[in-house]
Scaffold this active site. Structure first.
Site, PDB file in Angstrom:
ATOM      1  N   ASP A  40      63.976   0.168  53.477  1.00 21.86           N
ATOM      2  CA  ASP A  40      64.724   1.420  53.230  1.00 21.86           C
ATOM      3  C   ASP A  40      63.990   2.662  53.738  1.00 21.86           C
ATOM      4  O   ASP A  40      64.577   3.518  54.401  1.00 21.86           O
ATOM      5  CB  ASP A  40      65.158   1.567  51.758  1.00 21.86           C
ATOM      6  CG  ASP A  40      64.044   1.567  50.730  1.00 21.86           C
ATOM      7  OD1 ASP A  40      62.873   1.329  51.096  1.00 21.86           O
ATOM      8  OD2 ASP A  40      64.352   1.812  49.534  1.00 21.86           O
ATOM      9  N   SER A  71      62.337   8.810  23.099  1.00 18.14           N
ATOM     10  CA  SER A  71      62.467   7.507  23.741  1.00 18.14           C
ATOM     11  C   SER A  71      62.492   6.443  22.654  1.00 18.14           C
ATOM     12  O   SER A  71      61.530   6.301  21.894  1.00 18.14           O
ATOM     13  CB  SER A  71      61.284   7.244  24.683  1.00 18.14           C
ATOM     14  OG  SER A  71      61.203   5.854  24.941  1.00 18.14           O
ATOM     15  N   GLY A 123      58.685  -2.762  34.541  1.00 16.29           N
ATOM     16  CA  GLY A 123      57.644  -3.459  35.295  1.00 16.29           C
ATOM     17  C   GLY A 123      58.100  -4.775  35.895  1.00 16.29           C
ATOM     18  O   GLY A 123      57.301  -5.506  36.472  1.00 16.29           O
ATOM     19  N   ALA A 124      59.396  -5.082  35.785  1.00 15.70           N
ATOM     20  CA  ALA A 124      59.898  -6.350  36.333  1.00 15.70           C
ATOM     21  C   ALA A 124      60.461  -6.182  37.738  1.00 15.70           C
ATOM     22  O   ALA A 124      60.962  -7.130  38.331  1.00 15.70           O
ATOM     23  CB  ALA A 124      60.954  -6.938  35.408  1.00 15.70           C
ATOM     24  N   GLY A 125      60.385  -4.955  38.267  1.00 15.28           N
ATOM     25  CA  GLY A 125      60.908  -4.725  39.615  1.00 15.28           C
ATOM     26  C   GLY A 125      62.418  -4.594  39.639  1.00 15.28           C
ATOM     27  O   GLY A 125      63.066  -4.832  40.661  1.00 15.28           O
ATOM     28  N   SER A 128      63.814   0.241  36.714  1.00 14.13           N
ATOM     29  CA  SER A 128      64.113   0.973  35.487  1.00 14.13           C
ATOM     30  C   SER A 128      63.891   2.467  35.692  1.00 14.13           C
ATOM     31  O   SER A 128      64.632   3.290  35.141  1.00 14.13           O
ATOM     32  CB  SER A 128      63.251   0.463  34.323  1.00 14.13           C
ATOM     33  OG  SER A 128      61.892   0.534  34.649  1.00 14.13           O
ATOM     34  N   SER A 129      62.905   2.831  36.506  1.00  9.56           N
ATOM     35  CA  SER A 129      62.643   4.267  36.669  1.00  9.56           C
ATOM     36  C   SER A 129      63.793   4.958  37.404  1.00  9.56           C
ATOM     37  O   SER A 129      64.235   6.032  36.992  1.00  9.56           O
ATOM     38  CB  SER A 129      61.307   4.517  37.386  1.00  9.56           C
ATOM     39  OG  SER A 129      61.295   3.902  38.637  1.00  9.56           O
ATOM     40  N   ASP A 173      66.890   2.063  45.476  1.00 11.97           N
ATOM     41  CA  ASP A 173      67.070   1.851  44.034  1.00 11.97           C
ATOM     42  C   ASP A 173      68.058   2.859  43.440  1.00 11.97           C
ATOM     43  O   ASP A 173      68.954   2.504  42.673  1.00 11.97           O
ATOM     44  CB  ASP A 173      65.727   1.989  43.299  1.00 11.97           C
ATOM     45  CG  ASP A 173      64.688   1.029  43.837  1.00 11.97           C
ATOM     46  OD1 ASP A 173      65.059   0.112  44.596  1.00 11.97           O
ATOM     47  OD2 ASP A 173      63.499   1.198  43.502  1.00 11.97           O
ATOM     48  N   TYR A 223      52.021   0.544  47.778  1.00 13.95           N
ATOM     49  CA  TYR A 223      53.352   0.881  48.291  1.00 13.95           C
ATOM     50  C   TYR A 223      53.246   2.069  49.248  1.00 13.95           C
ATOM     51  O   TYR A 223      53.740   2.040  50.371  1.00 13.95           O
ATOM     52  CB  TYR A 223      54.290   1.218  47.126  1.00 13.95           C
ATOM     53  CG  TYR A 223      55.707   1.483  47.559  1.00 13.95           C
ATOM     54  CD1 TYR A 223      56.645   0.469  47.573  1.00 13.95           C
ATOM     55  CD2 TYR A 223      56.114   2.754  47.967  1.00 13.95           C
ATOM     56  CE1 TYR A 223      57.952   0.703  47.980  1.00 13.95           C
ATOM     57  CE2 TYR A 223      57.412   3.002  48.375  1.00 13.95           C
ATOM     58  CZ  TYR A 223      58.322   1.964  48.374  1.00 13.95           C
ATOM     59  OH  TYR A 223      59.610   2.206  48.796  1.00 13.95           O
TER      60      TYR A 223
HETATM   61  C1  GLA Z   1      60.797  -0.253  45.517  1.00 12.41           C
HETATM   62  C2  GLA Z   1      61.237   1.095  46.078  1.00 12.41           C
HETATM   63  C3  GLA Z   1      62.424   0.926  47.016  1.00 12.41           C
HETATM   64  C4  GLA Z   1      62.153  -0.135  48.083  1.00 12.41           C
HETATM   65  C5  GLA Z   1      61.589  -1.403  47.453  1.00 12.41           C
HETATM   66  C6  GLA Z   1      61.132  -2.392  48.490  1.00 12.41           C
HETATM   67  O1  GLA Z   1      61.785  -0.802  44.703  1.00 12.41           O
HETATM   68  O2  GLA Z   1      61.574   1.974  45.034  1.00 12.41           O
HETATM   69  O3  GLA Z   1      62.746   2.155  47.605  1.00 12.41           O
HETATM   70  O4  GLA Z   1      61.307   0.366  49.071  1.00 12.41           O
HETATM   71  O5  GLA Z   1      60.505  -1.150  46.590  1.00 12.41           O
HETATM   72  O6  GLA Z   1      62.197  -2.829  49.259  1.00 12.41           O
END
Ligand code: GLA
Length: 386
Positions: A40, A71, A123-125, A128-129, A173, A223
């Site tokens: 992205d 929260s 934290g699970a990817g 959530s943020s 996201d 990242y």
């Molecule tokens: C995170 C970032 C996204 C994307 C992914 C990897 O989720 O927030 O913008 O870059 O990693 O694809």
């Protein structure tokens, strides 16, 4: 398998007890991504979908210029004046970060009370943020009649993540959270922001997430490093080929000529991104044709690229993908999201789901000493009022 329905009434009751007012309620979902990882921010393509786990916000106006936050997940409160907001390296950043974006654009909001909750595992990817940022922005937009469009909200939520959370994320996201549609994936061109909904109907196949339950602290710094490495690759090509703005404009030949001689590591990073974009477009065709086996094979290849070339996987995720690779009931699997922990996404034949979960959970514990969490997600609508 963990599956539950979020009870928004609980949030409403909590809000009433805390603030003695009746709130408006909003939700914004987490996301999965079928394929197209780390593309992205390189102006490539992604194929995410919003899921049936979300951030939930209850909100009402105040008569002063205070922001009062609760929260439920963290069992914490925070209050400040609008003029005093700043990043605190806490959950508050995802709320205050979007207020900051509104202020920067001269969009005045008054004081407000806000209670935050959700059922996206942190934290699970599963983003959530982004879900919190989008739910808060959507709520403020409605509460103060700001008339922001959905795409404006997406961009502002992304900017909040950059400036308050310090992660130079792409747009996937936030876009998936806001634009998600039940039973569909979103095929998004991150350069033009053109998108189309692709039905995510896979007969006899379920999407199952295996949460490695590891979350390495490297995630955000690595990242940002990946992003810089891609930008460096583009800059080197640009010295010879004017007009090249992102990896979207770069060919394999250009990489070989202008990046490989300078730095083999950066070459590998860029090469992965080019291949992943190509793979995504082919995978979208597979999905549209209903050829889930072909899509699944591409997911396995994506994992190899993320693990060996882009180097954002970790031993636990590698184990999870490697383990299911030889299972004939698993059509495809790969690590999902930014990496260094979180979930793998698996396409599993429906009839085999239960047995597979049992087997993988037991073996994962033996291999790593960790407990696996498993989620079978449904594909849901994007941000909205409840
Ligand atoms: C995170 C970032 C996204 C994307 C992914 C990897 O989720 O927030 O913008 O870059 O990693 O694809």
């Amino acid at each position: 398998m963990i599956s539950r329905k979020y009870d928004a009434e609980r949030l409403k009751e909590n809000f009433k007890q805390h603030f003695h007012a009746t709130p408006l309620l909003f939700r914004s979902p987490g996301r999965i991504n079928i394929i197209g990882e780390h593309t992205d921010y390189n102006e490539g393509f992604v194929l995410p979908a919003a899921i049936d786990r979300a951030a939930y916000v209850a909100i009402s106006k105040r008569n002063d210029d205070n922001i009062a936050l609760v929260s439920l997940a963290f069992n914490e409160t925070y209050t400040c004046k609008i003029s005093e907001i700043r990043p605190l390296k806490s959950w508050t950043d995802y709320v205050l970060g979007v207020v900051h974006q509104l202020s920067k654009r001269g969009m005045a909001v008054g004081g407000f009370n806000l209670a935050l909750d959700g059922d996206i595992i942190i934290g699970a990817g599963l983003s959530s943020s982004a879900a919190v940022e989008c739910s808060v922005l959507y709520a403020l937009n409605e509460l103060f009649g700001l008339r922001l469009s959905r795409i404006e909200m997406v961009k502002m939520a992304q900017a909040a993540e950059h400036e308050f959370a310090g992660v130079k994320c792409g747009i996937m996201d936030q876009f998936a959270s806001v634009f998600g549609k039940a039973d569909h994936a979103v095929q998004l061109d991150c350069r033009s922001l053109e998108y189309q909904y692709v039905p995510l109907y896979m007969e006899g196949v379920r999407i199952v997430l295996f949460n490695s339950n590891v979350s390495h602290s490297l995630a955000s710094s690595e990242y940002n490093t990946r992003r810089q490495q891609c930008e460096q690759g583009v800059a080197w090509v640009n010295e010879h080929v004017p007009g090249v703005q992102s990896l979207r404009d770069v060919s394999h030949d250009m990489l070989q000529q202008h990046v490989l001689p300078k730095d083999a590591l950066i070459y590998r990073r860029c090469k992965y991104v080019l291949e992943e974009n190509h793979r995504l477009l082919a995978a979208c065709d597979d999905l549209k044709k209903g050829d889930i086996a072909a899509l699944g094979q591409k997911m396995f290849r994506t994992h190899e690229g993320l693990s060996r070339e882009y180097e954002v996987s970790c031993s636990e995720l590698d184990w999870l993908v490697q383990y299911v690779r030889n299972e004939e009931d698993v059509l495809g699997a790969r690590m999902m999201g930014g990496g260094f922990g979180g979930c793998s996404i698996n396409l599993v034949k429906e009839s085999a789901v239960d047995a597979l979960i049992e087997k993988v959970s037991a073996e994962y514990r033996l291999a790593t000493g960790l407990t696996l969490s498993v989620y079978a997600v449904q594909i849901a609508d994007g941000t909205g009022k409840i």
